[in-house]
Structure formats: structure tokens, C-alpha cells
Design a protein around this motif. Structure first.
Motif: not given
Lengths: 192, 171
Positions: A48-50, B50-57, B104-107, B112-115
Motif C-alpha cells: 500500500i505505501n511502497a 484496484v490492486r494497490q488497495y490489497n483487497v484480494t490476492d 480510501i480512508l484506510q489507504r 499518513h503513518e508511513a510518510q
């Protein structure tokens, strides 16, 4: 309550009809996706945050058994005699419009989402090459990695394939590029 | 004279409500058609987003979402614009908008946390069909759209509607 039930029932009917229509439209659309095809084989989902540093790219490539090529190495290969002889081959993993707007001179296009259209022409060129440099936009773009894996799966030796992480963005800043079709002769000098 | 005036007020209110419902239908409908079309024209780009959201593998599920959702949005948008099964279509919009907004909020929280970027300065292509957007603005926009769609679920009279309900309405 009765009103809500009717609304829910109406929504369920619409959902079923809409889903069927959506799948039919996708199947009929020339741009439609192939539902059964794994477009991202052999890899976990995109983080997600790559952070797209060179280190993370190297790690990702290692996971897929691929090697990274840096800009100086790629430039050297481009200027070497092997490039003219067809022993050094560039493969552009982007779509038609991106390819037409600028690619490494003489690069073959392999839009990995529609390999059936490109692989028959790209494969013979790659099979006689000593080094195949696969690239896409650069930065967060992963298409070059997947295109490289696709070539490997098609039978190109893995040791001949490298992924140019800087991609076309880095290339056009330093080296000449070609616009239009492959071999169009429309060479543009670098942006800086 | 007094009786006529008191009768006229609810009628006027109702009329204003009908006009507001028509406006809400058209705004939501046109927006969903536009968003759907922009994805249908670039399905591969939408698939990547869509893949960026990691909703499914599961690749089949990922493809189903990426291939089906844009057409489904167009379908719902057309229903609202034409005024067909309005309340059911509005419920579907609510059912889509709530999980979209949550994702969207989750991402955005993850970024926000990572960067360590101020939340409202976060900008990314959410796959909504409008390219890169400021996330606070997108969240507000989605909330307003959800409220409008939820309101349409309960509004019974619809102007310029071909068939407002699939089933005959009871008074």
C-alpha cells in the motif's frame, strides 16, 4: 418496513442485472480484461505505501529472480556495437500511446497486458539477443518486471534479461529517444 | 383564504423536494457515468489501481472487480439519469460508496503513518476516475454523494422519470 423491503428487493434485482450486463460489456469491449488471466503472476499484492527506492526495487527483482540494470550500464549497452547488431535488445513494456510518445530508439514493444499481440514479434528478436533490457515508465512502474518474467516464461534465458529501473523517464532526460513507430527515424534529443 | 395558504405550503415544499430529487439524480447519475467511462476506457490502469488497495490476492476476483465495477457504475448512473428503479439504484450507490470511502480512508491513513504527511495534504489516484485527488476533498465529496443517494432511497415522487420503481407503489 414494507417500503425498505421493496427497495432492497429492487436493488438485488438491479445488482444481478447490472453484474450480468457489466460482464457482457467487458467481454464485448476490445479493451476488456480477461477474467481468467493472472496479470500479476508470482508476486504478492502491491504494498500500500511502497517507497520506490532502488533498494526496494532490487529486493523485489531478487524475489522474482531478476537483475537490475542501472542507467550507466544501459547507456553503455546502447552505445556499444552489440546494439547495432541486434545482440542488445530493448523491450518497452508500456501501452501503445506511451510507446508512441517516446521510446528507446529501436525498442520492441511488449504491452504485457496484451502479450498475444506483441510476443510473436518480440520473441524472435529476444531469442537471438545476448542481453535484453526491459523497461517501463520507471519509478513505481512494475510492468517491466512482469514483462521480463513473461519473456523468461516464454523461453528466453533468465541470465540474458535485465530490468532497467529508471525506465523511460530517466532515459529521456539523458539519452535520445524515438517517437512514433519502431524505426520511425524520428529521434528526439534528450530533454536536458 | 387561510386554509388555502396552509395547503399551499406543503405542496410547495413537496415540489421543491421533487426538484431537489431530480437534481440529485442527475448529478449522481452523470458523475457515475463519467467515472465509469473513464475507467472503461483505461481498464488496465484501473486494474493496477484496484490492486494497490490489497483487497484480494485472488486474481479472478481482482479481475472481476476491475472489469465489472466501471460498467456497473455506468449502469447505475444511467438508471438514475433516466429515472428507472430510482430507489434501488440509489441503494446500490450507497452500497458502493461506503466501502469505497472506507478503503480510501484506510489507504490515506496508511500513507499518513508511513510518510508522515499532513492528512489533508495527502494526494493520490484513488481509482475513482478523476486522477490524483486531495484525499480530504475526496472524503467530503463521497460523504455528500452518500447522503444524496441515501436521501433518494426514501424520496417517492420523481420528475422526468421513465419508471421510478420496478414494483407498483402503494400509497
Amino acid at each position: 418496513m414494507r417500503h425498505l423491503k421493496a427497495v432492497v428487493l429492487e436493488a438485488i434485482i438491479l445488482a444481478i442485472a447490472g453484474l450480468l450486463l457489466a460482464l457482457a460489456a467487458n467481454a464485448l469491449s476490445p479493451r476488456g480484461l480477461r477474467l481468467a488471466r493472472d496479470y500479476f503472476p508470482g508476486g504478492p499484492s502491491a504494498p500500500i505505501n511502497a517507497t520506490h527506492s532502488t533498494d526496494s526495487l532490487v529486493l523485489r527483482l531478487q524475489q522474482h529472480g531478476l537483475k537490475l540494470a542501472l542507467s550507466n550500464e544501459v547507456a553503455q549497452l546502447f552505445r556499444g556495437p552489440g546494439y547495432e547488431q541486434g545482440l542488445i535488445v530493448f523491450v518497452d513494456a508500456r501501452n501503445d500511446s506511451a510507446y508512441q510518445s517516446g521510446h528507446v530508439p529501436g525498442a520492441w514493444q511488449l504491452d504485457r497486458y496484451r502479450p498475444e499481440n506483441y510476443l510473436p514479434t518480440v520473441f524472435p528478436a529476444c531469442s537471438v539477443a545476448q542481453k535484453i533490457i526491459v523497461y517501463c515508465t520507471g519509478g513505481s512502474c512494475e510492468d517491466s518486471e512482469f514483462a521480463a518474467m513473461m519473456l523468461r516464461d516464454a523461453g528466453i534465458p533468465n541470465e540474458n534479461i535485465v530490468v532497467y529501473g529508471g525506465g523511460i523517464t530517466e532515459w529521456t532526460n539523458a539519452l535520445p529517444f524515438e517517437v512514433g513507430a519502431r524505426g520511425s527515424g524520428q529521434i528526439i534529443e534528450p530533454k536536458r | 383564504m387561510i386554509t388555502t395558504a396552509t395547503q399551499a405550503i406543503p405542496a410547495t415544499r413537496h415540489r421543491l423536494g421533487d426538484i431537489a430529487a431530480l437534481a440529485a439524480r442527475w448529478v449522481l447519475g452523470v458523475l457515475f457515468i463519467y467515472m465509469g467511462l473513464s475507467k472503461v476506457l483505461h481498464p488496465v490502469e484501473f486494474l493496477k489501481l484496484v490492486r494497490q488497495y490489497n483487497v484480494t490476492d485472488q486474481h479472478l476476483l481482482l479481475n472481476l472487480i476491475s472489469a465489472g465495477l466501471p460498467w456497473f457504475e455506468i449502469f447505475c448512473g444511467l438508471l438514475l439519469v433516466l429515472g428507472i428503479a430510482v430507489r434501488g439504484a440509489a441503494l446500490l450507490l450507497v452500497a458502493m460508496l461506503i466501502p469505497f470511502t472506507a478503503l480510501i480512508l484506510q489507504r490515506a491513513l496508511g500513507i499518513h503513518e508511513a510518510q508522515r504527511i499532513a492528512f489533508c495534504a495527502i494526494k493520490f489516484d484513488c481509482g475513482c476516475g478523476a486522477g490524483e485527488v486531495l484525499i480530504c476533498r475526496k472524503l467530503i465529496e463521497n460523504t455528500l454523494l452518500t447522503i444524496a443517494a441515501a436521501w433518494l432511497m426514501f424520496w417517492r415522487q420523481h420528475l422526468l422519470a421513465l419508471r421510478p420503481g420496478l414494483f407498483p407503489q402503494r400509497p
